[in-house]
Design a protein around this motif. Structure first.
Motif, short mmCIF file in Angstrom:
data_model
loop_
_atom_site.label_atom_id
_atom_site.label_comp_id
_atom_site.label_asym_id
_atom_site.label_seq_id
_atom_site.Cartn_x
_atom_site.Cartn_y
_atom_site.Cartn_z
N ILE A 288 -1.12 4.94 2.66
CA ILE A 288 -1.94 4.47 3.77
C ILE A 288 -1.24 3.25 4.37
CG2 ILE A 288 -3.40 3.07 2.25
CD1 ILE A 288 -5.74 3.65 4.18
N THR A 289 -1.29 3.12 5.67
CA THR A 289 -0.68 1.95 6.30
C THR A 289 -1.63 0.76 6.24
OG1 THR A 289 -1.56 2.41 8.50
CG2 THR A 289 0.57 3.45 7.92
N LEU B 209 0.80 -1.23 0.00
CA LEU B 209 0.00 0.00 0.00
C LEU B 209 0.83 1.28 0.00
CD1 LEU B 209 -2.67 -1.08 2.63
CD2 LEU B 209 -2.89 -1.08 0.14
N ARG B 210 2.13 1.16 -0.08
CA ARG B 210 2.96 2.37 0.03
C ARG B 210 2.61 3.42 -1.01
NH1 ARG B 210 8.74 -0.21 0.08
NH2 ARG B 210 7.63 -1.51 -1.41
N SER B 211 2.25 3.02 -2.21
CA SER B 211 1.90 4.00 -3.25
C SER B 211 0.57 4.69 -2.97
CB SER B 211 1.86 3.34 -4.63
OG SER B 211 0.78 2.42 -4.70
N LYS B 212 -0.23 4.13 -2.07
CA LYS B 212 -1.53 4.71 -1.72
C LYS B 212 -1.42 5.65 -0.51
CE LYS B 212 -4.31 2.37 -4.50
NZ LYS B 212 -5.02 3.05 -5.57
N LEU C 189 -9.54 2.84 -0.02
CA LEU C 189 -8.14 3.15 0.24
C LEU C 189 -7.79 4.60 -0.13
CD1 LEU C 189 -6.40 -0.14 -0.91
CD2 LEU C 189 -7.05 0.55 1.42
N LYS C 190 -8.41 5.12 -1.18
CA LYS C 190 -8.16 6.51 -1.58
C LYS C 190 -8.87 7.51 -0.68
CE LYS C 190 -9.43 6.08 -5.89
NZ LYS C 190 -9.69 6.27 -7.34
N ASN C 191 -9.88 7.06 0.07
CA ASN C 191 -10.71 7.96 0.88
C ASN C 191 -10.91 7.43 2.29
OD1 ASN C 191 -11.75 9.93 -1.30
ND2 ASN C 191 -12.10 7.91 -2.18
N ALA D 193 -5.68 0.87 6.63
CA ALA D 193 -6.47 0.27 5.55
C ALA D 193 -7.41 -0.80 6.09
CB ALA D 193 -5.54 -0.32 4.49
N GLU D 194 -6.90 -1.64 6.99
CA GLU D 194 -7.72 -2.69 7.58
C GLU D 194 -8.94 -2.10 8.29
OE1 GLU D 194 -7.01 -6.55 10.41
OE2 GLU D 194 -6.03 -4.68 11.02
N VAL D 195 -8.73 -1.03 9.05
CA VAL D 195 -9.83 -0.40 9.79
C VAL D 195 -10.85 0.21 8.82
CG1 VAL D 195 -10.40 1.51 11.35
CG2 VAL D 195 -8.46 0.02 11.86
N ALA D 196 -10.37 0.94 7.82
CA ALA D 196 -11.28 1.59 6.87
C ALA D 196 -12.07 0.56 6.07
CB ALA D 196 -10.50 2.51 5.93
N LEU D 197 -11.41 -0.49 5.62
CA LEU D 197 -12.10 -1.53 4.86
C LEU D 197 -13.13 -2.25 5.71
CD1 LEU D 197 -9.08 -2.90 2.82
CD2 LEU D 197 -11.11 -1.77 1.87
#
Length: 107
Positions: free
Chosen positions: A17-18, A12-15, A79-81, A22-26
């Motif tokens: 976000i860690t 995810l480095r290019s996004k 991931l973008k938001n 990411a896990e929490v948002a998803l």
């Protein structure tokens, strides 16, 4: 041509976000994932730079290849938001609507 495994690791480095974030948002969006370290991860293991995703739960519900591109778009949107609760809520609604056609257990 198929895959060798049902699991994948996303860097995810290019996004910017860690894996942890990411896990929490998803999860808020109704998408299961696990934070995961990547090879030579610059982050500490409790934060990490990747997530692990798999397809067994999707294929068990009857989803096929054509559904995966939709799921990828939903994951990318989150991931973008990741800090935008409105986007996450919209994605969760889309996930729930999609899953209506693929019940967990069909008798």
């Amino acid at each position: 041509g198929g895959t060798d495994t049902h699991m994948m690791l996303l860097d995810l480095r290019s996004k910017n976000i860690t894996g942890c974030d990411a896990e929490v948002a998803l999860e808020k969006a109704g998408i299961s994932s696990n934070k995961n370290t990547i090879p030579f991860d610059p982050q500490k293991p409790s934060v990490c730079s990747g997530i692990r995703l798999g397809t067994p739960a999707l294929t068990t519900r009857g989803m096929k290849e054509e559904h995966m591109s939709i799921i990828v778009e939903l994951i990318d949107e989150v991931l973008k938001n990741a800090d935008d609760e409105n986007v996450i809520t919209d994605v969760r609604c889309s996930v729930n609507k999609m899953m209506e056609s693929f019940p967990m257990f069909a008798w």
